[in-house]
Design an enzyme around this catalytic site. Structure first.
Site: not given
Ligand SMILES: NC(=O)c1ccc[n+]([C@@H]2O[C@H](COP(=O)([O-])OP(=O)(O)OC[C@H]3O[C@@H](n4cnc5c(N)ncnc54)[C@H](OP(=O)(O)O)[C@@H]3O)[C@@H](O)[C@H]2O)c1
Length: 245
Positions: A89, A154, A158
Site C-alpha cells: 500500500n 506516479y 501504477k
Molecule cells: N489517496 C488517494 O486518492 C489515492 C488514490 C489512488 C491510489 N492511492 C494509493 O493508495 C495508497 C495509500 O495512499 P494514501 O492516500 O493512504 O497515502 P497517505 O495517506 O499519504 O499515506 C501514505 C502511507 O505510505 C507511507 N509512506 C509514504 N512514503 C513512504 C516511504 N518512502 N517509505 C515507506 N512508507 C512510506 C506513509 O508512512 P509514514 O506516515 O510512516 O511516513 C503512510 O503510511 C498508495 O499506494 C497510493 O498511491 C491513493
C-alpha cells in the site's frame, strides 16, 4: 475489539495513515494479525498495537531502502511463524509536469516504488501459500489507466503494477497465491489534502458517484481482494466511484 481471531498474518505497508491504516484496522476486525510498516509514523502503528494487544507488529520500512525487505519479512515470520497476506500500500508520490520536474525526482518516484514492491514480494514468496489461501494485493490507482496531468512518474508506477501483478499471478498460482490490484480513484487522505478546492470539485463532478471515496470504502475492497476473493487472481478492481468510466 477483534470479532474473531484467526491464525492468519498479514503484512501491510504504510499502515500508519490513510488507506493502509484503514486496511490494517479492517483486517484486525476480522481477526487477522497485522504487521504494519511505517516510515515516520511509528507512534501511530504503536497506538494500533496498544489497542490490539499481541495482534499488531509495528515494523519500520522505508521504500527508499528495498535492501531491508528481507529483514522486514524475517521480522514478521520470526515473530509469528507465518505470512498469509501481503498488502503493498505505501507509495511515494511526487507530482510535477514532465517539462518542469527534475528528472532525478521523476526517477526516484519510479525506483522507490517499483524496487520496494519487487523486493518485498520476493522476500515474502517462500512464506506465501503454505497450504492456505494467500493473497498479494497491490494498491494501484485509477491514474495508472487514464493518466493525470503532473503524474507521469506516479502513473507509470501504477500502470506497471498491473503488468507486475498479472505476471506474478501466473508465477505464483501453482503455489496457491493470488495476486490482484486495487485501483482507487480519488480518496480523502493526506495524499489528496493539498488538492485545491476548485480542482476537488471538478474531480468530484467527473466522478459518477459525485464525491471522493473514503478510506473505509477502499479498505473494504482491499480486504475483499486479500481475504475473500478466492477465485480472483490477476484482477484489477476499480474502486473509483466511476471516475474512469
Ligand atoms: N489517496 C488517494 O486518492 C489515492 C488514490 C489512488 C491510489 N492511492 C494509493 O493508495 C495508497 C495509500 O495512499 P494514501 O492516500 O493512504 O497515502 P497517505 O495517506 O499519504 O499515506 C501514505 C502511507 O505510505 C507511507 N509512506 C509514504 N512514503 C513512504 C516511504 N518512502 N517509505 C515507506 N512508507 C512510506 C506513509 O508512512 P509514514 O506516515 O510512516 O511516513 C503512510 O503510511 C498508495 O499506494 C497510493 O498511491 C491513493
Amino acid at each position: 475489539m477483534d470479532a474473531e481471531t484467526t491464525d492468519r498474518v498479514a503484512l501491510v505497508t504504510g499502515a500508519s495513515r490513510g488507506i493502509g491504516a484503514g486496511i490494517a484496522r479492517q483486517l484486525l476486525d476480522r481477526g487477522v494479525r497485522v504487521a504494519g510498516t511505517y516510515r515516520s509514523g511509528g507512534e501511530l502503528v504503536e497506538k494500533l498495537a496498544a489497542d490490539h494487544p499481541g495482534r499488531v507488529l509495528p515494523v519500520a520500512f522505508d521504500l527508499a531502502a528495498p535492501e531491508t525487505a528481507d529483514a522486514v519479512v524475517e521480522r514478521v515470520t520470526g515473530h509469528w511463524g507465518r505470512l498469509d497476506t501481503l498488502v503493498l500500500n505505501a507509495a511515494v508520490w511526487q507530482g510535477g509536469k514532465l517539462a518542469r520536474i527534475d528528472l532525478g525526482d521523476w526517477w526516484r518516484v519510479i525506483e522507490e516504488n517499483l524496487r520496494s514492491t519487487a523486493a518485498l514480494v520476493r522476500a515474502a514468496i517462500p512464506w506465501l501459500g503454505r497450504g492456505t489461501d494467500s493473497g498479494v494485493v497491490i494498491i494501484g490507482s485509477a491514474v495508472g489507466s487514464v493518466g493525470f496531468p503532473g503524474d507521469t512518474a506516479y502513473a507509470s508506477v501504477k500502470a506497471a503494477a498491473v503488468g507486475f501483478a498479472r505476471s506474478l499471478a501466473k508465477e505464483l498460482a501453482p503455489h496457491g497465491v493470488r495476486v490482484n490490484v486495487l485501483a482507487p480513484g480519488f480518496v480523502d487522505t493526506d495524499m489528496t489534502s493539498a488538492i485545491p478546492e476548485a480542482s476537488r470539485r471538478k474531480i468530484a463532478d467527473a466522478t459518477l458517484l459525485g464525491r471522493f471515496g473514503t478510506v473505509e470504502e477502499i479498505a473494504k475492497a482491499a480486504v475483499f481482494l486479500a481475504e475473500d476473493a478466492t477465485f480472483c487472481t490477476g484482477a484489477v478492481l476499480a474502486a473509483d466511484g466511476g471516475w474512469t468510466l
